[in-house]
Write an enzyme that holds these catalytic residues in place. Sequence first.
Site, PDB file in Angstrom:
ATOM      1  N   ASP A 162      -2.374   6.160  11.002  1.00 26.08           N
ATOM      2  CA  ASP A 162      -1.686   5.985   9.791  1.00 26.08           C
ATOM      3  C   ASP A 162      -1.682   4.400   9.499  1.00 26.08           C
ATOM      4  OD1 ASP A 162       0.595   6.764   7.966  1.00 26.08           O
ATOM      5  OD2 ASP A 162       1.856   5.771   9.208  1.00 26.08           O
ATOM      6  N   GLU A 190      -0.550  -1.886  10.898  1.00 27.23           N
ATOM      7  CA  GLU A 190       0.154  -2.384  10.072  1.00 27.23           C
ATOM      8  C   GLU A 190      -0.229  -3.898   9.982  1.00 27.23           C
ATOM      9  OE1 GLU A 190       2.660  -3.473   7.545  1.00 27.23           O
ATOM     10  OE2 GLU A 190       2.599  -1.507   7.802  1.00 27.23           O
ATOM     11  N   ASN A 237      -5.338  -6.523   9.376  1.00 25.26           N
ATOM     12  CA  ASN A 237      -6.000  -6.083   8.190  1.00 25.26           C
ATOM     13  C   ASN A 237      -6.964  -4.819   8.648  1.00 25.26           C
ATOM     14  OD1 ASN A 237      -8.063  -5.608   6.109  1.00 25.26           O
ATOM     15  ND2 ASN A 237      -7.501  -7.380   4.957  1.00 25.26           N
ATOM     16  N   ASP A 264       1.101  -0.208  -0.359  1.00 22.07           N
ATOM     17  CA  ASP A 264       1.560  -1.281  -1.532  1.00 22.07           C
ATOM     18  C   ASP A 264       0.842  -1.201  -2.659  1.00 22.07           C
ATOM     19  OD1 ASP A 264       3.562  -2.458   0.573  1.00 22.07           O
ATOM     20  OD2 ASP A 264       1.968  -3.946   1.090  1.00 22.07           O
ATOM     21  N   LYS A 316      -0.270  -5.454 -10.646  1.00 17.61           N
ATOM     22  CA  LYS A 316      -0.884  -6.399 -11.354  1.00 17.61           C
ATOM     23  C   LYS A 316      -2.443  -5.935 -11.106  1.00 17.61           C
ATOM     24  CE  LYS A 316       2.409 -10.121 -11.806  1.00 17.61           C
ATOM     25  NZ  LYS A 316       2.643 -11.560 -11.622  1.00 17.61           N
ATOM     26  N   ASP A 371       4.204   7.446  -4.732  1.00 19.47           N
ATOM     27  CA  ASP A 371       5.095   7.824  -5.821  1.00 19.47           C
ATOM     28  C   ASP A 371       4.475   6.979  -7.182  1.00 19.47           C
ATOM     29  OD1 ASP A 371       6.010   5.803  -4.322  1.00 19.47           O
ATOM     30  OD2 ASP A 371       7.714   5.757  -5.549  1.00 19.47           O
TER      31      ASP A 371
END
EC number: 2.1.1.33
Length: 209
Positions: A35, A60, A87, A113, A117, A149
């Site tokens: 994940d 993470e 990363n 995330d 922009k 979403d």
Amino acid sequence: MRQHVNPLSKNFFEIDPIPPLNQVFENPKLPLHLDIGCASGEFLFELSLKNKNWNYIGIEIREKLVLNANLKMKSRENKNLYFSFGNANNIFNQTNNKSIINLITSISFNFPDPWFKKKHHKRRVIQPKLLNLLSNSMKKGSLIFIKTDVRDLFDHMELTISESIKFKKIPYQDVDFCESFNPNRIQTNREKYVILNQLKIYESIYKKI
């Protein structure tokens, strides 16, 4: 509110390598799910407790969340769960995938995330380089699950994966969820929030070919 962290920052060049699986899992031969962007890890804690026939690794980029997850690990009996900080590109690049090469059964990107922009789109987690690195550690037939979403982010992820010759989009009815990493259809905290607020969820599944 989720705190954005720039994955391209030099702070993430040093990573927490994934050790040999026999050092972190009680049974390293179980199917392995990753994940990527696991946040606090609550989704994986629940998954790993309810599905003892799978191993789970959460990656993470926010170190504090990984430290907190590892603290929780000390008081919980999750013998099939491991958390790695850094990363994802650097984790897979620097370890050369030695510990998990050809062992990954599936990967999930849950509500990553969005980096709205346009100048920040290069910070979005799914990029061609990462897909190439992941494909080297995935068995043929392994699956990638993407979910968000944010429609613009979904379109970006779909386009990026579809441009890779190593993955093919497959319909949901072709996936046996009873045999998947998440047979109970456990929801992340973000997914619960989105459903509660009646927002639309965009999701797709891709297979390593």
